[in-house]
Design a protein around this motif. Sequence first.
Motif, PDB file in Angstrom:
ATOM      1  N   ALA A   1       7.204  -5.143  -8.479  1.00 50.44           N
ATOM      2  CA  ALA A   1       6.986  -3.967  -8.168  1.00 50.44           C
ATOM      3  C   ALA A   1       5.929  -3.600  -7.950  1.00 50.44           C
ATOM      4  O   ALA A   1       5.399  -2.361  -7.724  1.00 50.44           O
ATOM      5  N   VAL A   2       4.663  -4.459  -8.291  1.00 56.80           N
ATOM      6  CA  VAL A   2       3.241  -3.771  -8.250  1.00 56.80           C
ATOM      7  C   VAL A   2       2.284  -4.580  -7.477  1.00 56.80           C
ATOM      8  O   VAL A   2       1.578  -4.045  -6.553  1.00 56.80           O
TER       9      VAL A   2
ATOM     10  N   THR B   1      -3.674  -2.824 -11.180  1.00 57.72           N
ATOM     11  CA  THR B   1      -3.621  -1.920 -12.429  1.00 57.72           C
ATOM     12  C   THR B   1      -2.220  -1.158 -12.371  1.00 57.72           C
ATOM     13  O   THR B   1      -1.422  -1.421 -11.387  1.00 57.72           O
ATOM     14  N   ALA B   2      -1.823  -0.359 -13.352  1.00 54.13           N
ATOM     15  CA  ALA B   2      -0.664   0.341 -13.214  1.00 54.13           C
ATOM     16  C   ALA B   2      -0.554   1.295 -12.054  1.00 54.13           C
ATOM     17  O   ALA B   2       0.755   2.171 -11.899  1.00 54.13           O
ATOM     18  N   GLY B   3      -1.621   1.599 -11.302  1.00 62.00           N
ATOM     19  CA  GLY B   3      -1.718   2.564 -10.225  1.00 62.00           C
ATOM     20  C   GLY B   3      -1.151   1.794  -9.053  1.00 62.00           C
ATOM     21  O   GLY B   3      -1.251   2.548  -7.937  1.00 62.00           O
ATOM     22  N   ASP B   4      -1.115   0.712  -8.923  1.00 61.54           N
ATOM     23  CA  ASP B   4      -0.758  -0.086  -7.926  1.00 61.54           C
ATOM     24  C   ASP B   4       0.928  -0.435  -7.679  1.00 61.54           C
ATOM     25  O   ASP B   4       1.543  -0.552  -8.628  1.00 61.54           O
ATOM     26  N   PHE B   5       1.159  -0.308  -6.528  1.00 64.75           N
ATOM     27  CA  PHE B   5       2.720  -0.246  -6.035  1.00 64.75           C
ATOM     28  C   PHE B   5       2.906  -1.251  -4.953  1.00 64.75           C
ATOM     29  O   PHE B   5       2.299  -1.216  -4.071  1.00 64.75           O
TER      30      PHE B   5
ATOM     31  N   GLY C   1      14.222  -5.893  -4.671  1.00 64.14           N
ATOM     32  CA  GLY C   1      15.199  -5.305  -5.776  1.00 64.14           C
ATOM     33  C   GLY C   1      14.439  -4.656  -6.724  1.00 64.14           C
ATOM     34  O   GLY C   1      14.739  -3.112  -7.115  1.00 64.14           O
ATOM     35  N   ALA C   2      13.256  -5.099  -7.490  1.00 62.69           N
ATOM     36  CA  ALA C   2      12.433  -4.391  -8.548  1.00 62.69           C
ATOM     37  C   ALA C   2      11.814  -3.208  -8.194  1.00 62.69           C
ATOM     38  O   ALA C   2      11.677  -2.268  -8.569  1.00 62.69           O
TER      39      ALA C   2
ATOM     40  N   HIS D   1      -3.953 -11.188 -11.315  1.00 67.52           N
ATOM     41  CA  HIS D   1      -4.241 -10.794 -12.746  1.00 67.52           C
ATOM     42  C   HIS D   1      -3.838  -9.373 -12.816  1.00 67.52           C
ATOM     43  O   HIS D   1      -3.790  -8.742 -11.822  1.00 67.52           O
ATOM     44  N   PHE D   2      -3.572  -8.784 -14.024  1.00 64.44           N
ATOM     45  CA  PHE D   2      -3.084  -7.658 -14.371  1.00 64.44           C
ATOM     46  C   PHE D   2      -3.828  -7.119 -15.428  1.00 64.44           C
ATOM     47  O   PHE D   2      -3.956  -7.755 -16.688  1.00 64.44           O
TER      48      PHE D   2
END
Length: 347
Positions: free
Chosen positions: A131-132, A146-150, A165-166, A307-308
């Motif tokens: 989902a990112v 990063t957590a700001g990516d969708f 789905g996610a 990478h995350f």
Amino acid sequence: MRAGLVLVTGASGFVGKWAVVELLRAGFTVRAGIRSEDKVDAVRQAVIAQLGEDFLYRLNFAKLNLLFDTGWLRAMLRIDAIVHCAGVVLAGEPDKPGRIIGPAVEGTERVLRFATLAGVRRIVMTSSVAAVAYGHGSLTGVHEFTAGDFTKIEAIRRPYAACVGATMAERGAWAYARSEGLDLTTIHPGPILGLALDGDVSASLQLIAWLLDGSRPRLPGNGVAVVDVRDVAAMLVAALQQDRAIGQRYLVASDYVSFSHMGFILAAAFPDWPVGMDVLPDWRVRLSAAFGGPMRSFVHDLGHEKHFDRSKAEALLGGPLISGRDAIVAAADSLIRFGRVTRVGVP
């Protein structure tokens, strides 16, 4: 939130069992959501193996199905929070995408709707890096998300039911949480490996089985950023315990490991097994993916290392994630210990 009664959906799954164990260890009482009563003993035995029988008095069960309303309102009675782990995980791209998308989207909506009806506000939801990190154009080389990516599912060119789905489930969850005033946190793991609690292992461990037993002697040249299931469970608990997690997304992925490197790790740790380490050229992967099968799950990341940023997750946990190597070795050890792999590559 330091104690209380927590409903865990998907409690008999790979992540769900560990979530139940770690919530009990942390002092919570757990209502374990399961699809059928024949899963009760597996969850109980997982708890006993890790904690002993003395913790069972804080564990009860509710029969629930993501696709039906039956039982949900009763399961929500006196609940203080929900840890949503339930979903469908397959080893490859399904012929019918609805097998994954339906439970993800409709199931999440059902959990949130009945939570609202019962007055439950605190929800921690297990999502995915799917989902990112997709639909961002033709990325090549190394990229850190990063957590700001969708994920932008409108820009995904090939079938990818797990990603769709996610993403749709998370989008719907945040929209619903804002409209109803729910305290939501989403946890986004990479491919989940690590220590299994019994032989009912997740499809996410199938990759390690393929490498370990020689049944897939050649795999793609790319890789994945893996995470240990114990870190995923720890994140779910930490998110409940710390109010600063409310309204946040957390990426939970450790080291990026290429499939060939996974092979070297396994060959070194399990020298008696016919580990596959050869790499398929990208064109062969694309050709195989065009005809369906497991290669469809790999084609999206060819030529690109995802990478995350795990710093936010590690700050919440108060320490580093388990290394990719340790997660891989623990997964393989579990498969061997529970008899889920055989040496098919050996005459």
